[in-house]
Design a protein around this motif. Structure first.
Motif, PDB file in Angstrom:
ATOM      1  N   GLY A   1       6.012   2.244   3.860  1.00  0.00           N
ATOM      2  CA  GLY A   1       7.364   1.791   4.168  1.00  0.00           C
ATOM      3  C   GLY A   1       7.573   0.339   3.786  1.00  0.00           C
ATOM      4  N   ILE A   2       8.766   0.038   3.324  1.00  0.00           N
ATOM      5  CA  ILE A   2       9.175  -1.347   3.039  1.00  0.00           C
ATOM      6  C   ILE A   2      10.076  -1.793   4.179  1.00  0.00           C
ATOM      7  CG2 ILE A   2      10.350  -2.884   1.425  1.00  0.00           C
ATOM      8  CD1 ILE A   2       7.825  -1.622   0.252  1.00  0.00           C
ATOM      9  N   GLU A   3       9.724  -2.869   4.836  1.00  0.00           N
ATOM     10  CA  GLU A   3      10.527  -3.383   5.949  1.00  0.00           C
ATOM     11  C   GLU A   3      11.744  -4.135   5.439  1.00  0.00           C
ATOM     12  OE1 GLU A   3      11.778  -4.290   9.794  1.00  0.00           O
ATOM     13  OE2 GLU A   3      10.257  -2.858   9.095  1.00  0.00           O
ATOM     14  N   ARG A   4      11.554  -4.965   4.390  1.00  0.00           N
ATOM     15  CA  ARG A   4      12.646  -5.788   3.883  1.00  0.00           C
ATOM     16  C   ARG A   4      12.216  -6.493   2.609  1.00  0.00           C
ATOM     17  NH1 ARG A   4      14.061 -10.049   8.026  1.00  0.00           N
ATOM     18  NH2 ARG A   4      14.326 -11.610   6.394  1.00  0.00           N
ATOM     19  N   LEU A   5      13.180  -6.975   1.872  1.00  0.00           N
ATOM     20  CA  LEU A   5      12.963  -7.916   0.772  1.00  0.00           C
ATOM     21  C   LEU A   5      13.951  -9.043   0.987  1.00  0.00           C
ATOM     22  CD1 LEU A   5      12.741  -7.243  -3.061  1.00  0.00           C
ATOM     23  CD2 LEU A   5      14.317  -8.939  -2.173  1.00  0.00           C
ATOM     24  N   HIS A   6      13.442 -10.255   1.035  1.00  0.00           N
ATOM     25  CA  HIS A   6      14.374 -11.375   1.142  1.00  0.00           C
ATOM     26  C   HIS A   6      14.068 -12.425   0.079  1.00  0.00           C
ATOM     27  CE1 HIS A   6      11.054 -12.654   3.924  1.00  0.00           C
ATOM     28  NE2 HIS A   6      11.254 -13.827   3.323  1.00  0.00           N
ATOM     29  N   LEU A   7      15.075 -13.207  -0.237  1.00  0.00           N
ATOM     30  CA  LEU A   7      14.942 -14.292  -1.207  1.00  0.00           C
ATOM     31  C   LEU A   7      14.598 -15.586  -0.484  1.00  0.00           C
ATOM     32  CD1 LEU A   7      17.992 -13.605  -3.549  1.00  0.00           C
ATOM     33  CD2 LEU A   7      15.600 -13.676  -4.289  1.00  0.00           C
ATOM     34  N   GLU A   8      13.788 -16.399  -1.114  1.00  0.00           N
ATOM     35  CA  GLU A   8      13.487 -17.716  -0.574  1.00  0.00           C
ATOM     36  C   GLU A   8      13.030 -18.630  -1.703  1.00  0.00           C
ATOM     37  OE1 GLU A   8      10.521 -16.839   2.362  1.00  0.00           O
ATOM     38  OE2 GLU A   8       8.865 -16.967   0.928  1.00  0.00           O
TER      39      GLU A   8
ATOM     40  N   ASN B   1       7.225 -29.284  -9.502  1.00  0.00           N
ATOM     41  CA  ASN B   1       7.806 -28.373 -10.506  1.00  0.00           C
ATOM     42  C   ASN B   1       8.129 -27.001  -9.916  1.00  0.00           C
ATOM     43  OD1 ASN B   1       7.841 -30.191 -12.570  1.00  0.00           O
ATOM     44  ND2 ASN B   1       6.047 -29.379 -13.635  1.00  0.00           N
ATOM     45  N   ARG B   2       7.261 -26.519  -9.043  1.00  0.00           N
ATOM     46  CA  ARG B   2       7.440 -25.179  -8.483  1.00  0.00           C
ATOM     47  C   ARG B   2       8.429 -25.178  -7.320  1.00  0.00           C
ATOM     48  NH1 ARG B   2       1.925 -22.471  -6.740  1.00  0.00           N
ATOM     49  NH2 ARG B   2       2.433 -23.509  -4.775  1.00  0.00           N
ATOM     50  N   CYS B   3       8.722 -26.339  -6.787  1.00  0.00           N
ATOM     51  CA  CYS B   3       9.603 -26.441  -5.620  1.00  0.00           C
ATOM     52  C   CYS B   3      11.007 -25.922  -5.963  1.00  0.00           C
ATOM     53  CB  CYS B   3       9.681 -27.893  -5.166  1.00  0.00           C
ATOM     54  SG  CYS B   3      10.535 -28.120  -3.607  1.00  0.00           S
ATOM     55  N   GLY B   4      11.470 -24.938  -5.198  1.00  0.00           N
ATOM     56  CA  GLY B   4      12.800 -24.379  -5.438  1.00  0.00           C
ATOM     57  C   GLY B   4      12.809 -23.157  -6.327  1.00  0.00           C
ATOM     58  N   VAL B   5      11.664 -22.791  -6.901  1.00  0.00           N
ATOM     59  CA  VAL B   5      11.595 -21.566  -7.714  1.00  0.00           C
ATOM     60  C   VAL B   5      11.895 -20.362  -6.827  1.00  0.00           C
ATOM     61  CG1 VAL B   5       9.999 -20.037  -8.949  1.00  0.00           C
ATOM     62  CG2 VAL B   5      10.039 -22.486  -9.453  1.00  0.00           C
ATOM     63  N   ALA B   6      12.646 -19.401  -7.334  1.00  0.00           N
ATOM     64  CA  ALA B   6      13.064 -18.243  -6.539  1.00  0.00           C
ATOM     65  C   ALA B   6      11.913 -17.269  -6.334  1.00  0.00           C
ATOM     66  CB  ALA B   6      14.229 -17.536  -7.215  1.00  0.00           C
ATOM     67  N   LEU B   7      11.706 -16.879  -5.083  1.00  0.00           N
ATOM     68  CA  LEU B   7      10.711 -15.865  -4.734  1.00  0.00           C
ATOM     69  C   LEU B   7      11.399 -14.693  -4.055  1.00  0.00           C
ATOM     70  CD1 LEU B   7       7.873 -18.019  -3.092  1.00  0.00           C
ATOM     71  CD2 LEU B   7       7.963 -17.201  -5.448  1.00  0.00           C
ATOM     72  N   MET B   8      10.893 -13.504  -4.316  1.00  0.00           N
ATOM     73  CA  MET B   8      11.252 -12.332  -3.517  1.00  0.00           C
ATOM     74  C   MET B   8      10.061 -12.041  -2.613  1.00  0.00           C
ATOM     75  SD  MET B   8      12.957  -9.817  -6.410  1.00  0.00           S
ATOM     76  CE  MET B   8      11.547  -9.963  -7.543  1.00  0.00           C
ATOM     77  N   GLU B   9      10.260 -12.097  -1.324  1.00  0.00           N
ATOM     78  CA  GLU B   9       9.182 -11.721  -0.411  1.00  0.00           C
ATOM     79  C   GLU B   9       9.401 -10.270   0.007  1.00  0.00           C
ATOM     80  OE1 GLU B   9       7.169 -12.827   3.891  1.00  0.00           O
ATOM     81  OE2 GLU B   9       8.074 -14.428   2.691  1.00  0.00           O
ATOM     82  N   ILE B  10       8.473  -9.416  -0.381  1.00  0.00           N
ATOM     83  CA  ILE B  10       8.564  -7.984  -0.095  1.00  0.00           C
ATOM     84  C   ILE B  10       7.606  -7.683   1.055  1.00  0.00           C
ATOM     85  CG2 ILE B  10       8.322  -5.663  -1.044  1.00  0.00           C
ATOM     86  CD1 ILE B  10       8.625  -7.032  -3.865  1.00  0.00           C
ATOM     87  N   VAL B  11       8.173  -7.327   2.204  1.00  0.00           N
ATOM     88  CA  VAL B  11       7.382  -7.129   3.421  1.00  0.00           C
ATOM     89  C   VAL B  11       7.191  -5.626   3.650  1.00  0.00           C
ATOM     90  CG1 VAL B  11       7.211  -7.594   5.889  1.00  0.00           C
ATOM     91  CG2 VAL B  11       8.375  -9.234   4.379  1.00  0.00           C
ATOM     92  N   SER B  12       5.941  -5.212   3.693  1.00  0.00           N
ATOM     93  CA  SER B  12       5.660  -3.798   3.949  1.00  0.00           C
ATOM     94  C   SER B  12       5.542  -3.546   5.440  1.00  0.00           C
ATOM     95  CB  SER B  12       4.354  -3.369   3.261  1.00  0.00           C
ATOM     96  OG  SER B  12       3.234  -3.705   4.067  1.00  0.00           O
ATOM     97  N   LYS B  13       5.601  -2.293   5.826  1.00  0.00           N
ATOM     98  CA  LYS B  13       5.232  -1.891   7.174  1.00  0.00           C
ATOM     99  C   LYS B  13       3.706  -1.740   7.212  1.00  0.00           C
ATOM    100  CE  LYS B  13       9.691   0.206   8.127  1.00  0.00           C
ATOM    101  NZ  LYS B  13      10.449   1.397   8.591  1.00  0.00           N
ATOM    102  N   PRO B  14       3.111  -1.748   8.404  1.00  0.00           N
ATOM    103  CA  PRO B  14       1.640  -1.658   8.478  1.00  0.00           C
ATOM    104  C   PRO B  14       1.158  -0.228   8.262  1.00  0.00           C
ATOM    105  CG  PRO B  14       2.562  -1.796  10.677  1.00  0.00           C
ATOM    106  CD  PRO B  14       3.729  -1.948   9.736  1.00  0.00           C
ATOM    107  N   ASP B  15       1.402   0.282   7.073  1.00  0.00           N
ATOM    108  CA  ASP B  15       1.147   1.697   6.767  1.00  0.00           C
ATOM    109  C   ASP B  15      -0.120   1.934   5.971  1.00  0.00           C
ATOM    110  OD1 ASP B  15       3.440   2.389   8.100  1.00  0.00           O
ATOM    111  OD2 ASP B  15       4.692   2.541   6.315  1.00  0.00           O
ATOM    112  N   MET B  16      -0.838   0.880   5.629  1.00  0.00           N
ATOM    113  CA  MET B  16      -2.050   1.046   4.827  1.00  0.00           C
ATOM    114  C   MET B  16      -3.281   0.996   5.724  1.00  0.00           C
ATOM    115  SD  MET B  16      -0.582  -1.318   1.766  1.00  0.00           S
ATOM    116  CE  MET B  16       0.611  -2.049   2.884  1.00  0.00           C
ATOM    117  N   ARG B  17      -4.295   1.786   5.343  1.00  0.00           N
ATOM    118  CA  ARG B  17      -5.461   1.957   6.201  1.00  0.00           C
ATOM    119  C   ARG B  17      -6.792   1.672   5.503  1.00  0.00           C
ATOM    120  NH1 ARG B  17      -1.850   1.653   8.898  1.00  0.00           N
ATOM    121  NH2 ARG B  17      -0.968   3.074  10.453  1.00  0.00           N
ATOM    122  N   SER B  18      -6.756   1.201   4.280  1.00  0.00           N
ATOM    123  CA  SER B  18      -8.006   0.898   3.575  1.00  0.00           C
ATOM    124  C   SER B  18      -7.744  -0.170   2.521  1.00  0.00           C
ATOM    125  CB  SER B  18      -8.573   2.152   2.894  1.00  0.00           C
ATOM    126  OG  SER B  18      -7.774   2.535   1.782  1.00  0.00           O
TER     127      SER B  18
END
Length: 552
Positions: free
Chosen positions: A141-148, A168-185
């Motif tokens: 499951g994907i919980e959310r994607l947000h920009l930062e 130089n990297r300050c302010g570069v656009a990131l997508m943070e993709i947050v998963s649900k805790p669905d992985m087991r290995s």
């Protein structure tokens, strides 16, 4: 609040003297948006530029400077959301995440807290263990994607007394993709990141280059008794390779188990992974959301998207890796294993299909003025001009429908595809790995079409072809040029081959007498003839003549 109802397969449990444990894993993947300018300023985002040469007054946090949102980054986030089968939020908002660090000149990070641009989604992964065995599909499951916006970079190793800062990297656009805790290995976690990387690459929303830090994962790990209550998690920051992700999870899980079995408690904290020692170490105590004092950024209006805007993005999505995999299996009669390896990377898939169609077109020759693509359905019979390459198939399909029957060409298309696929998965991948090159670049600059026809026309044997490929990789020329220059053409003159066979049999008379009773000796004689011909004799002709001469 996260819950984790799924129980791990028993093969993934960690068994100790006190019983069984299972690992609970959730990932926060930071993907740098493929954009020529930053999220809130017009500064460039080119990698490798001299320090502090791509910094605007906004990036530097100068007083009075107002951020202006980059509309293209919004579009890229929406596109990625669709790739994650996620809900697109027409209303989203930017918030200030307050914390102090030397490479964050504003004193806060602009992110999205309560109202992310992308909501819940899900993707399916296929974990692969260390022996190459494919596990059962797992839905993550994907919980959310947000920009930062990204922070700058602190450099600690240029001076024993000072820290240098590169913004130089300050302010570069990131997508943070947050998963649900669905992985087991660990294998499921790396398969998830690999799947994400294939998705963003296919969409063109991130280049997925983990070595440059353009795709990196914060790995959240906890342990529990199978099916029990969730344990306290620790976050391992900025892990930038599949192997390191697996190593970090293995170490951290066992660290937790050791502490719990000794009667201790797990401190919620942020940790770093030391790839040299193969272990994690404390970075800082883990903050909760209230520690960051989030509030809506007063300098930025909320984002309100029109439904027509997101519908247009959805309508123009490129072919996704899962769809491409299914098409490869159907169109080229490719097995699941090969399709799984060749379909995730869009660039490799495009170069591969170009090579297949160019080779197939040349094989058809004068028999037809068209190159045909097979869709697996008799209702879809498509005729494409010779000049049309795979990257143009979709467009050409819309323009050039006909009743031309493709059935007589299907076996030939499959034969060409099988040969090109095998060479790609074999020598192309091998040499790309050795040279740390992109497989697509190796495939593009080696003449697989020429090599295919050299084998197809019996000009060289498969064994000699491997040496020709190595020379093509080294830049020594096309397949035909190398074969001609090095005198590698296969001996197909039946009289010459027969003379070599007679000489080998005469020199091994005792073995020849035994061959009728022991047909396995045929292999010995084939080897001797190939040795005598320096590998140039046609193997099929050698086998045929030897069988006749030895009475087999």
């Amino acid at each position: 609040m996260f819950i984790a109802p799924r129980v791990a397969d028993k093969k993934d449990w960690i068994t100790t003297d006190t019983g069984d444990w299972e690992i609970i894993i959730g990932l926060e993947v930071h993907a740098q948006v493929a954009s020529e300018s930053k999220l809130f300023s017009g500064s460039a985002t080119e990698y490798g530029s001299a320090p502090n040469t791509q910094v605007s007054l906004v990036d530097a946090g100068m007083p009075g400077m107002l951020p202006v949102v980059n509309a293209y980054c919004i579009e890229q986030a929406v596109k990625t959301g669709y790739g994650l089968n996620a809900k697109i939020n027409l209303f989203s908002r930017f918030d200030r995440k307050n914390y102090f660090y030397v490479d964050l000149p504003q004193g806060y990070q602009i992110s999205q807290f309560e109202h992310p641009i992308v909501g819940e989604g899900e993707i399916e992964i296929l974990p692969i263990d260390g022996d190459g065995n494919v596990g059962d599909p797992v839905l993550v499951g994907i919980e959310r994607l947000h920009l930062e916006q990204d922070a700058g970079k602190s450099v600690h190793d240029l001076s024993p007394d000072e820290t240098y800062v590169d913004l130089n990297r300050c302010g570069v656009a990131l997508m943070e993709i947050v998963s649900k805790p669905d992985m087991r290995s660990p294998e499921e976690a790396s398969a998830y990141v690999e799947k994400l990387r294939g998705i963003v690459r296919a969409l063109g929303t991130c280049d997925g280059d983990m070595e440059k830090g353009n795709l990196r994962a914060d790995v959240n790990v906890s342990v529990r008794r199978p099916g029990g209550e969730l344990g306290t998690r620790c976050e391992i920051k900025n892990v930038n390779s599949m192997r390191f992700i697996r190593q970090a999870i293995n170490f951290e899980a066992r660290r937790h188990i050791d502490i719990l079995e000794a009667g201790g408690e797990i401190d919620q904290e942020t940790r770093l992974f030391d790839s040299v020692k193969g272990e994690t170490r404390t970075m800082r105590s883990k903050e909760d959301a209230h520690d960051y004092r989030y509030f809506p950024d007063p300098d930025l209006l909320p984002i309100k998207l029109e439904q027509s805007f997101v519908d247009k993005i959805k309508a123009n999505l490129p072919e996704m890796p899962d769809v491409r995999k299914a098409r490869f299996m159907q169109q080229y009669d490719m097995d699941e294993y090969k399709a799984r390896l060749l379909s995730p990377d869009q660039r490799l898939a495009n170069v591969l299909e170009d090579t297949i169609f160019e080779t197939f077109s040349a094989r058809l020759g004068d028999r037809s003025k068209a190159i045909l693509t097979y869709t697996g359905s008799n209702e879809n019979k498509i005729k494409l001009p010779l000049s049309v390459k795979s990257s143009e198939v979709e467009k050409a399909t819309e323009l050039l429908h006909s009743n031309y029957d493709t059935s007589e060409f299907i076996p030939e298309l499959h034969d060409v595809a099988k040969a090109i696929n095998n060479w790609t998965l074999g020598p192309v991948f091998e040499f790309a790995s050795k040279s740390s090159e992109d497989p697509a670049d190796v495939l593009k600059r080696t003449d697989l079409k020429g090599l295919y026809f050299a084998i197809f026309n019996d000009t060289i044997s498969g064994k000699i072809a491997k040496g020709v490929f190595e020379k093509m990789f080294a830049g020594e020329g096309t397949a035909d040029e190398i074969i001609e220059r090095d005198g590698l053409k296969q001996v197909t003159d039946m009289g010459a081959i027969e003379a070599m066979v007679d000489e080998v049999i005469a020199g091994n008379a005792a073995q020849a007498e035994k061959a009728k009773e022991n047909p396995k000796l045929l292999g010995f004689f084939v080897g001797q003839v190939m040795k005598a011909s320096q590998g140039k004799a046609n193997p099929q002709a050698v086998n045929k003549i030897l069988r006749e001469k030895l009475g087999l």
